[in-house]
Design an enzyme around this catalytic site. Sequence first.
Site, mmCIF file in Angstrom:
data_model
loop_
_atom_site.group_PDB
_atom_site.id
_atom_site.type_symbol
_atom_site.label_atom_id
_atom_site.label_comp_id
_atom_site.label_asym_id
_atom_site.label_seq_id
_atom_site.Cartn_x
_atom_site.Cartn_y
_atom_site.Cartn_z
ATOM 1 N N ASP A 165 3.543 -4.427 7.630
ATOM 2 C CA ASP A 165 2.302 -3.522 8.041
ATOM 3 C C ASP A 165 0.900 -4.656 8.473
ATOM 4 O OD1 ASP A 165 -0.237 -2.623 7.243
ATOM 5 O OD2 ASP A 165 0.336 -1.999 4.795
ATOM 6 N N LYS B 119 -10.438 -0.402 10.705
ATOM 7 C CA LYS B 119 -10.469 -1.631 9.662
ATOM 8 C C LYS B 119 -11.183 -3.019 10.557
ATOM 9 C CE LYS B 119 -7.182 -0.373 5.442
ATOM 10 N NZ LYS B 119 -7.711 0.895 5.678
ATOM 11 N N HIS C 157 1.022 -1.438 -0.444
ATOM 12 C CA HIS C 157 0.467 0.128 0.212
ATOM 13 C C HIS C 157 1.178 1.684 -0.131
ATOM 14 C CE1 HIS C 157 -2.823 2.941 1.886
ATOM 15 N NE2 HIS C 157 -3.504 2.044 1.530
ATOM 16 N N GLN D 89 -3.920 -5.353 6.829
ATOM 17 C CA GLN D 89 -5.069 -6.154 6.302
ATOM 18 C C GLN D 89 -5.347 -7.939 7.488
ATOM 19 O OE1 GLN D 89 -7.269 -4.926 4.416
ATOM 20 N NE2 GLN D 89 -7.061 -3.151 3.813
ATOM 21 N N CYS E 38 -4.652 2.713 -3.526
ATOM 22 C CA CYS E 38 -3.414 2.961 -3.173
ATOM 23 C C CYS E 38 -1.899 1.862 -2.971
ATOM 24 C CB CYS E 38 -3.700 3.012 -1.593
ATOM 25 S SG CYS E 38 -4.943 4.568 -0.724
#
Lengths: 416, 144
Positions: free
Chosen positions: A205, A231, A128, A208, A371
């Site tokens: 990261d 999220k 991302h 997700q 993104c």
Amino acid sequence: MVDLSQYKKDFPILSRTVRGGNPLVYLDSGATSQKPEQVISAEGDFYRKHNAAVHRGAHLLAEEASAAYESARENVATFIGAKAAETIFTKSATESINAIAYSFGNSDSSSKFSIKAGDEIVVSEMEHHANLIPWQQLAKRTGAKLRWFEVTPEGRLDLSKLSDVINAKTKIVAITHQSNVLGSITPLKPITAAARAVGALIVLDACQSVPHFKVDVKELDVDFIMFSGHKMLGPTGVGILWGRETLLNEMSPFLFGGSMIDSVTMTEATWAQLPQKFEAGVPNMAQAVGLSAAVDYLNKVGMKNLHEHEIALTKQMLDGLSQIQGVNIIGPVEIKDRGGVVSFTIDGVHPHDVGQYLDQHGIAVRTGHHCAWPLMRKLNLVGTTRASFHLYNNADDVIKLLDSVSEVQAYFKVKI
Amino acid sequence: MELDSLYQAVILDHYRKPHHKGLQSGFDIQVKHNNPSCGDEVTLNLSISDGVIKAISWDGVGCSISMASASMMSDLLLDQSYEDANQILAEFVELMQSKGQSQGNEALLDDAVAFAGVSKFPARIKCALLGWMAYKDASSQLMA
């Protein structure tokens, strides 16, 4: 399939109607999740009953606010298997990544975190923008070289050049836990082993992953992770930076101001202990409390149940899309090491037009480059249509999307 | 259906068979514009001599709205004087900002009045304007 149908009623927004008078089918949780009443109430109740600036003030409200904020931290830390001192509230995952990139960039040249010409920073083509640009710009500022893992045609990380990409010059490896476009989950073990062998720091990261399956920092051999509250059923405006205590203690803060100091004179300042050292200013207290309520909610549902539920929907979606001619799944078709994100293209129809048609029928998806523009360029795509799940989605949502995809082809008169 | 006001037949026709698409050589200026929110791109070649638009061609990738709009824009602006082209441009921009309240001036916009429906979809206005903003940029640089 595990039955999570009892939970949907907790999400007030999911009972509204949208364009065309249609009930909302929300398939854009990869961008942001919807919030249960419990989270909305927790944030509201903080303002209604306890609002005061934390860690300052000699009054009852300040005590209550501080207790609520610190107990939120404990709760979030426990959720990821971390210690509270290592769990830092930021305003977003993006801020978390920037905070460590700037901290490294501001380090003294003698510091182990210092980045200089000749050093290498490793990312991947599927990052991302939030986990690409901070490193790209750190490399530009310091003269370090940005390296990256490529993506295979199937949509997995290409580790065939692992020993070249991660080498003795590597200082930082910053990688996504799960692609927000392809859904592929990163095989971390070979990457972390290679990074450890050369003494590189590992940044994960987890935007997700943490909202969708159990992540325990004790089981991951990484140094930093970051994720956002919004999220994972939580409010906007709150993110987490987790780092190893020893590293955070050695690092310089990036944001300076109130709350983060130990002592201040006109010419000097020293820093507070963790985690306050990295939390300058009056923090996002109500959002932290809301995030804690989201963690409670996720614990009640059970992360294992949630993951099983999302995998079942993903499989249903992949199977359904595979059977429609003229539709291409962008990302692994195999369910193995895959999360609840399904990107696809329809021959002859631009993703933006697909999204518009779906919207007219109440189906909210994401379209475009997500993104992750470099990934789109690599895959030679202008964009994709992406459906992404959370616990409130069900098999009917998938059926509605699949039916609508066929209708899109008819509406735009695609020749199959 | 509300969607039909967006996807008028003439728009989908231009999307499938765009006019003046494919960059022609011998241009006075080339500009490249994109829409960072969706990744759509238009490259525009333009020639203006004696105050008249002598050549206009473009290429790009994008949705039906952005591609059809660039196509119709090229039809409309070719062989116009710079002043007349600016008037057409201003009319189109005004139509896009009309929030569904304007039908558009057919005398100036011809088939491009079909884009009136776009003004009801805020997320798509930038799509419709992509090619036009490329023209505005290119022409104002040439005439500066």
